[in-house]
Every structure is written in structure tokens, then in C-alpha cells.
Design an enzyme around this catalytic site. Structure first.
Site, PDB file in Angstrom:
ATOM      1  N   SER A 118       0.812  -1.214   0.000  1.00 56.24           N
ATOM      2  CA  SER A 118       0.000   0.000   0.000  1.00 56.24           C
ATOM      3  C   SER A 118       0.848   1.267   0.000  1.00 56.24           C
ATOM      4  O   SER A 118       0.309   2.370  -0.023  1.00 56.24           O
ATOM      5  CB  SER A 118      -0.935  -0.005   1.218  1.00 56.24           C
ATOM      6  N   HIS A 139      -2.549  -2.989  -5.889  1.00 57.97           N
ATOM      7  CA  HIS A 139      -3.021  -2.628  -4.550  1.00 57.97           C
ATOM      8  C   HIS A 139      -4.541  -2.757  -4.467  1.00 57.97           C
ATOM      9  O   HIS A 139      -5.280  -1.883  -4.897  1.00 57.97           O
ATOM     10  CB  HIS A 139      -2.565  -1.194  -4.223  1.00 57.97           C
ATOM     11  N   GLU A 151      -5.464  -0.194  -7.373  1.00 53.58           N
ATOM     12  CA  GLU A 151      -4.409   0.722  -7.824  1.00 53.58           C
ATOM     13  C   GLU A 151      -3.349  -0.124  -8.532  1.00 53.58           C
ATOM     14  O   GLU A 151      -2.764  -1.025  -7.923  1.00 53.58           O
ATOM     15  CB  GLU A 151      -3.759   1.425  -6.622  1.00 53.58           C
ATOM     16  N   ASN A 189      -3.111   6.159  -0.475  1.00 57.07           N
ATOM     17  CA  ASN A 189      -2.602   6.409   0.881  1.00 57.07           C
ATOM     18  C   ASN A 189      -1.874   7.737   1.024  1.00 57.07           C
ATOM     19  O   ASN A 189      -1.762   8.260   2.131  1.00 57.07           O
ATOM     20  CB  ASN A 189      -1.728   5.249   1.323  1.00 57.07           C
TER      21      ASN A 189
END
Length: 299
Positions: A118, A139, A151, A189
Site C-alpha cells: 500500500s 493494490h 491501484e 494512501n
């Protein structure tokens, strides 16, 4: 592509294995811990039962999905025939680098190596492999069977062919892939963790309480889950690890983890996984109860 290996049988690993098997792929689920694999298969079975209840699948589908998943404790045996390997181990750079070095030695020159990281650099992960062009980020979001986003992170050397393959595979899994370039925290993130960190600072500085912070974000910003509850769901240790990656990667103090977060992780309060975080969690209860430490009279 028919053969996919998933390395790591924790929350993300078993969710990925479940999803991939549901869409017709053969899955090798690999974990050195036999107990972890057993728990993973139990969780997959429980989650399949939930899908049956919602009429997403039927009983025969469940049997077929479980039959497509084979479990292994030896990485060499589990990964030997995989055309794609999805690593879902702990969010720790050294662990991931070691795994990818091993996988590079085990696999063929055509095997795609994907990481569910992540936040950790795909380019750096690829640097320990023999074929960095085959390394990519994939991800998934938690819970994997339900969440649509993937992702897809291109490292500096990831080829167009590998990127295209993973984008198309994600669509086969009925996900929505979003291609992004390699940078600390990627997109999800890089945006999410500073918000969670700021919510923790707001609590730490005594501006208001846990429920109040989450209510403001849910009702004022239409978030389905408040940032503190979401942090518990992700795992406070994972949040801290990602913030440290952002802080180191950008060398910017705005990513400094809140001391309260550091303290909670040090004390073993990781959120749902430990039964205690900003809220306390009791098995079998869906009621959201603020942890004793953060009840307004005590904080």
C-alpha cells in the site's frame, strides 16, 4: 492466464485468493504458517456463505471456488507453476524485498510479480529481481471481494505489456483498475493517511472526541466511515508503517505520525485485529463502542 499464486494468507491475502478463485482462476495460497492458512480458508468459507446469503453465488459455486484454492507452506512448491504471483505479506520493506528476491530465483522469465503493497516503492522492490520489467503494484482495497478499486502501480521499469495484462486481469475480476506511477503512498494512501493522521492529532490535542470526529466526517463530508474507525479497520500498525514510508520518502514533516498513534501501536492497540483501538471490539457485536481510554470523561 490460469495459474495465480498468492503469497501471504492474512486479511488481504485470503481476500485476494477468494476473489481470484471466484472468477475461475486456479490459486496457490502460500504461507509458512499452517495455522494462518487454516484460518484463511475458514474466513474464505465464511465470506462465501455471506455471498450465498446475498445470492451473489450459490452452494455449488462455493464448492467450485474452494476446490480451485490449493494451500502450500513451501514458497518454491506453491509458486512453481504460477503465471502471476501476488504478494500480500506484511507491510514491511525488508520482508517484501526478501520475498521478491526468492520469487525471482524460483520463477520463469515470463512470470509477473505483483505486490499488494500500500506504500512501498515498486521500483525498489523490482530492483532485487532478475526481471524488473515484470514487477508491478496491484493494490487491492479491503475487503477485497467487495471493494472495486485496484491501484495498478508502474515501477520505473514496468513494461507496457505487464501493465496492460494487469489492467485487463483486474477488469476480469470486475474491479476498476486505476494506473498510477510509483511514488511513496501512491495515490490512495498519499491522500488518505494524512487525513487519518490529522484526525488523530485532532483527538490528541483534545479538540473533540472519537465519535465526534467520525461524525463530522461522515455527515459533513459523506464518508461512509469516519477516519478513526477506518484507521482501526486498516490496522493502526499499518497506518503507522505507511506514514513512516511517506515521511521518509518525501522528507516532509507534514507526514510525521501523531505521537498518540505511535503510543497506541507500541501498546499493542492495533484496532479491530487486537480488539482495541479508538473503539473496542467484542466478538459477535456490531455495536460501535468508543475505547475506555477515549471516553470523554477519561480523555
Amino acid at each position: 492466464m490460469k495459474e495465480i499464486a498468492v503469497i501471504g494468507s492474512g486479511t488481504m491475502g485470503n481476500g485476494i485468493a477468494h476473489t481470484v478463485a471466484q472468477y475461475g482462476f486456479n490459486v496457490a495460497l502460500v504461507d509458512i504458517n499452517t495455522g494462518a492458512i487454516q484460518r484463511a480458508m475458514e474466513n474464505i468459507s465464511i465470506n462465501l456463505d455471506k455471498q450465498i446469503k446475498k445470492e451473489v453465488i450459490n452452494e455449488q459455486d462455493k464448492v467450485n471456488i474452494l476446490n480451485r484454492i490449493k494451500t502450500y507452506t513451501d514458497i518454491k512448491t506453491g509458486a512453481a507453476n504460477a503465471e502471476l504471483i501476488i504478494e500480500a505479506a506484511t507491510e514491511n520493506k525488508d520482508i517484501k524485498l526478501n520475498l521478491f528476491k526468492q520469487l525471482s530465483d524460483i520463477c520463469t522469465a515470463n512470470t509477473i510479480l505483483a505486490s499488494n503493497t500500500s506504500s512501498i516503492s515498486i521500483t525498489e522492490i523490482a530492483s532485487v529481481t532478475k526481471h524488473p520489467g515484470n514487477v508491478i503494484g496491484m493494490h487491492f482495497m479491503n475487503p477485497v471481494p467487495l471493494m472495486k478499486l485496484v491501484e495498478v502501480i508502474r515501477g520505473k521499469h514496468t513494461t507496457d505489456k505487464v501493465t496492460h495484462t494487469i489492467m485487463e486481469l483486474s477488469k476480469q475480476l470486475e474491479k476498476v483498475p486505476v494506473e498510477v506511477n510509483d511514488a511513496p503512498g501512491f495515490v490512495a494512501n498519499r491522500i488518505l493517511m494524512p487525513m487519518i493522521n490529522e484526525a488523530i492529532y485532532t483527538l490528541y490535542e483534545g479538540i473533540t472526541g472519537v465519535e465526534e470526529i467520525d461524525t463530522v466526517m461522515k455527515l459533513g463530508m459523506a464518508h461512509p466511515m469516519g477516519p478513526l474507525q477506518l484507521a482501526d479497520f486498516i490496522g493502526l500498525d499499518v497506518c503507522l508503517a505507511i506514514l513512516n514510508v511517506l515521511y521518509t520518502g518525501f522528507n516532509d514533516k507534514k507526514y510525521t505520525p501523531c505521537p498518540l498513534l505511535v503510543d497506541m501501536v507500541s501498546a499493542g492497540n492495533m484496532g479491530i485485529k487486537s480488539g482495541n483501538g479508538f473503539y473496542k471490539y467484542t466478538a459477535g457485536s456490531k455495536e460501535l463502542v468508543v475505547a475506555d481510554r477515549f471516553k470523554r470523561a477519561n480523555f
